[in-house]
Design a protein around this motif. Structure first.
Motif, mmCIF file in Angstrom:
data_model
loop_
_atom_site.group_PDB
_atom_site.id
_atom_site.type_symbol
_atom_site.label_atom_id
_atom_site.label_comp_id
_atom_site.label_asym_id
_atom_site.label_seq_id
_atom_site.Cartn_x
_atom_site.Cartn_y
_atom_site.Cartn_z
ATOM 1 N N SER A 2 0.933 -1.215 0.011
ATOM 2 C CA SER A 2 -0.070 -0.006 -0.082
ATOM 3 C C SER A 2 0.932 1.260 -0.114
ATOM 4 O O SER A 2 0.442 2.322 -0.520
ATOM 5 N N LEU A 3 2.124 1.086 0.929
ATOM 6 C CA LEU A 3 3.167 2.315 0.683
ATOM 7 C C LEU A 3 3.713 2.556 -0.363
ATOM 8 O O LEU A 3 3.827 3.688 -0.827
ATOM 9 N N ARG A 4 4.115 1.345 -1.101
ATOM 10 C CA ARG A 4 4.562 1.378 -2.524
ATOM 11 C C ARG A 4 3.762 2.224 -3.400
ATOM 12 O O ARG A 4 4.219 3.049 -4.236
ATOM 13 N N GLU A 5 2.571 2.006 -3.313
ATOM 14 C CA GLU A 5 1.774 2.830 -4.206
ATOM 15 C C GLU A 5 1.656 4.385 -4.097
ATOM 16 O O GLU A 5 1.712 4.980 -4.895
ATOM 17 N N LEU A 6 1.549 4.456 -2.665
ATOM 18 C CA LEU A 6 1.737 6.202 -2.518
ATOM 19 C C LEU A 6 3.146 6.602 -2.938
ATOM 20 O O LEU A 6 3.286 7.822 -3.623
ATOM 21 N N PHE A 7 4.127 5.738 -2.589
ATOM 22 C CA PHE A 7 5.310 6.161 -3.146
ATOM 23 C C PHE A 7 5.644 6.404 -4.689
ATOM 24 O O PHE A 7 6.207 7.329 -5.306
ATOM 25 N N ALA A 8 4.992 5.351 -5.409
ATOM 26 C CA ALA A 8 5.032 5.503 -6.867
ATOM 27 C C ALA A 8 4.172 6.695 -7.428
ATOM 28 O O ALA A 8 4.652 7.520 -8.146
ATOM 29 N N ALA A 9 3.022 6.844 -6.568
ATOM 30 C CA ALA A 9 2.451 8.268 -6.802
ATOM 31 C C ALA A 9 3.282 9.631 -6.654
ATOM 32 O O ALA A 9 3.375 10.514 -7.496
ATOM 33 N N ARG A 10 4.050 9.383 -5.716
ATOM 34 C CA ARG A 10 4.874 10.682 -5.009
ATOM 35 C C ARG A 10 5.809 10.939 -6.337
ATOM 36 O O ARG A 10 6.161 11.939 -6.747
ATOM 37 N N PHE B 176 9.293 11.692 1.364
ATOM 38 C CA PHE B 176 8.343 10.495 1.705
ATOM 39 C C PHE B 176 8.715 9.824 3.145
ATOM 40 O O PHE B 176 7.727 9.403 3.616
ATOM 41 N N TYR B 177 10.180 9.680 3.124
ATOM 42 C CA TYR B 177 10.743 9.024 4.241
ATOM 43 C C TYR B 177 10.096 9.604 5.579
ATOM 44 O O TYR B 177 9.644 9.167 6.498
ATOM 45 N N LEU B 178 10.059 11.227 5.536
ATOM 46 C CA LEU B 178 9.643 11.997 6.671
ATOM 47 C C LEU B 178 8.441 11.704 7.015
ATOM 48 O O LEU B 178 8.027 11.538 8.026
ATOM 49 N N ASP B 179 7.625 11.956 5.864
ATOM 50 C CA ASP B 179 6.148 11.416 6.005
ATOM 51 C C ASP B 179 5.750 10.395 6.778
ATOM 52 O O ASP B 179 4.556 10.067 7.395
ATOM 53 N N HIS B 180 6.396 9.279 6.393
ATOM 54 C CA HIS B 180 6.162 7.861 7.045
ATOM 55 C C HIS B 180 7.083 7.168 7.832
ATOM 56 O O HIS B 180 7.353 6.012 7.842
ATOM 57 N N GLU B 181 7.992 8.110 8.500
ATOM 58 C CA GLU B 181 9.213 7.660 9.214
ATOM 59 C C GLU B 181 8.718 6.414 10.204
ATOM 60 O O GLU B 181 9.601 5.485 10.419
ATOM 61 N N GLU C 110 15.317 20.949 -6.893
ATOM 62 C CA GLU C 110 15.358 22.278 -6.211
ATOM 63 C C GLU C 110 17.082 22.399 -5.775
ATOM 64 O O GLU C 110 17.561 21.256 -5.291
ATOM 65 N N ALA C 111 17.878 23.310 -5.995
ATOM 66 C CA ALA C 111 19.229 23.360 -5.677
ATOM 67 C C ALA C 111 19.355 23.439 -4.356
ATOM 68 O O ALA C 111 18.927 24.311 -3.635
ATOM 69 N N GLY C 112 20.138 22.496 -3.649
ATOM 70 C CA GLY C 112 20.510 22.621 -2.255
ATOM 71 C C GLY C 112 19.368 21.986 -1.470
ATOM 72 O O GLY C 112 19.508 22.124 -0.119
ATOM 73 N N SER C 113 18.114 21.469 -1.994
ATOM 74 C CA SER C 113 17.201 20.895 -1.147
ATOM 75 C C SER C 113 16.662 21.761 -0.025
ATOM 76 O O SER C 113 16.822 21.200 1.299
ATOM 77 N N PRO C 114 16.586 23.076 0.077
ATOM 78 C CA PRO C 114 16.223 23.715 1.184
ATOM 79 C C PRO C 114 15.021 23.464 1.990
ATOM 80 O O PRO C 114 15.069 23.349 3.155
ATOM 81 N N VAL C 115 14.067 22.849 1.336
ATOM 82 C CA VAL C 115 12.717 22.437 2.259
ATOM 83 C C VAL C 115 13.124 21.117 2.782
ATOM 84 O O VAL C 115 12.898 21.338 3.896
ATOM 85 N N LEU C 116 13.706 20.579 2.159
ATOM 86 C CA LEU C 116 14.261 19.097 2.775
ATOM 87 C C LEU C 116 15.121 19.401 4.193
ATOM 88 O O LEU C 116 14.575 18.868 5.177
ATOM 89 N N ALA C 117 15.854 20.391 3.852
ATOM 90 C CA ALA C 117 17.117 20.582 4.991
ATOM 91 C C ALA C 117 16.259 21.209 6.238
ATOM 92 O O ALA C 117 16.649 20.846 7.083
#
Ligand SMILES: Cc1ncc(COP(=O)(O)O)c(C=O)c1O
Length: 354
Positions: free
Chosen positions: A40-48, A254-259, A59-66
């Motif tokens: 079920s999670l793989r499906e969400l991941f594929a959609a992402r 995605f990892y952070l959303d489903h940690e 995004e250069a430097g991944s500021p949102v993730l950082a």
């Protein structure tokens, strides 16, 4: 044309990092998470991933993730940089400090990429053998430092391949005494549960490395370096602008959303580790060493090369560290699923009985 006359000596002298490409159905050589993402999670991941615009640069430097990771770690977003795996961050650190004659220090045995990246950058490598309990030999390290202070020291904690966490007080002594930057590489944090992150505010020379490779995202290449703003500022100049591709950025979000799920899997792996360790201990002639990681380092009273090859012939890939001297007959096995671990134990017993 003689290509090798154009290549740096340090590179000519090296062997490329050997990744065993033999395809074995049971793969216990690379310290990966053996548990799959639920369907079920793989499906969400594929959609992402499908929503990532492929025609645009990431995004250069991944500021949102950082800033999301910074919040999770309780540090400022100027204290973190993301990399294409922690491998890339190791390479960037080496590039940044590679002044003429500069030297890094590593204990040995340890993760091979420290030496490789350092040499590629033109750095000298001071490698100090671990003591008999695979802990840091502070006396020997201090002697080397007096002779030539390192600009950078890498401490894998837990250490790969030995699996143990070096004594905390020895690392703290290093943080107090050593010149240069001390990188505590917590690639296996999810299996040790121990971290130096809270000490960041106390030691300006400390930086911590993390990765998502060991908790289920090895394919996506996501590494993190957390350190003082002054260091991150310089590292950012060495980093290529788009070092984290858009798929990896999406995967990290995605990892952070489903940690929770991945932390649960790490907990399961810790339980499987206890079972695997106990099973190995019962085999005469097999000597597993205490571990805080998702793998077990062990030596045996048999010819490790033969055991390794026979395991491979039977479809089980582990990592062979056998070398004359202190690594004689040593091997490393990653904790697999319960079925994989049972198969490993069964086949290992069979091989050594013959
Ligand atoms: C101690 C240590 N650091 C870093 C890495 C590299 O991890 P990544 O996949 O993030 O490049 C590994 C991989 O095995 C490791 O053992």
């Amino acid at each position: 044309m003689n290509i090798s006359s154009l290549i740096k000596e340090e590179i000519l002298a090296q062997k490329a990092y050997a990744v065993e490409n033999t395809s074995c159905p049971i793969k216990l050589d690379a310290n990966e998470n053996p548990l799959e993402m639920p369907a079920s999670l793989r499906e969400l991941f594929a959609a992402r991933l499908a929503s990532v615009p492929l025609n645009r640069y990431p995004e250069a430097g991944s500021p949102v993730l950082a800033s999301r990771f910074a919040e999770a770690f309780g540090v400022g977003s100027d204290q973190i940089v993301l990399g294409n795996g922690s491998d890339e961050l190791i390479q960037i650190l080496c590039t940044a400090v590679a002044r003429p004659e500069a030297e890094i220090m590593i204990p040995i045995p340890t993760f091979a990429m420290y030496r490789i990246s350092a040499q590629n950058a033109g750095l000298k490598v001071s490698a100090v053998p671990l003591d008999g309990s695979f802990d840091l030999d502070l006396t020997a390290m201090r002697e080397r430092i007096a002779a030539h202070p390192p600009v950078l020291t890498f401490l894998a904690w837990p250490n790969n391949p030995t699996g143990n966490c070096f004594s905390r007080d020895r690392i703290e002594a290093i943080l107090r005494e050593w010149p240069g930057i001390i990188v505590v590489d917590e690639a296996y944090f999810h299996f040790s549960g121990q971290t130096f992150l809270p000490l960041l505010g106390r030691h300006e020379n400390l930086a911590v490395l993390r990765t998502l490779s060991k908790v289920g995202f090895a394919a996506m290449r996501i590494g993190l370096l957390i350190g003082p703003p002054a260091l991150i500022h310089e590292i950012d100049k060495v980093r290529l602008p788009y070092n984290m591709n858009a798929m990896s950025q999406a995967a990290a979000g995605f990892y952070l959303d489903h940690e929770e799920l991945f932390l649960d899997q790490a907990e399961t792996i810790r339980r499987l580790r206890v079972e695997l360790f106990a099973a190995m201990k019962t085999i005469p002639g097999i000597h597993p060493r205490p571990t805080d990681a998702n793998f077990i380092f062990f030596d045996c009273d048999f010819d490790a090369d033969r055991v390794y090859t026979k395991l491979m012939e039977r479809g089980i890939l582990i990592k062979n560290f056998n070398a004359p001297g202190t690594m004689k007959n040593f091997m490393r096995v990653t904790v697999g699923t319960r079925e994989e671990n049972s198969m490993f134990i069964e086949v290992l017993q069979d091989i050594i009985a013959k």
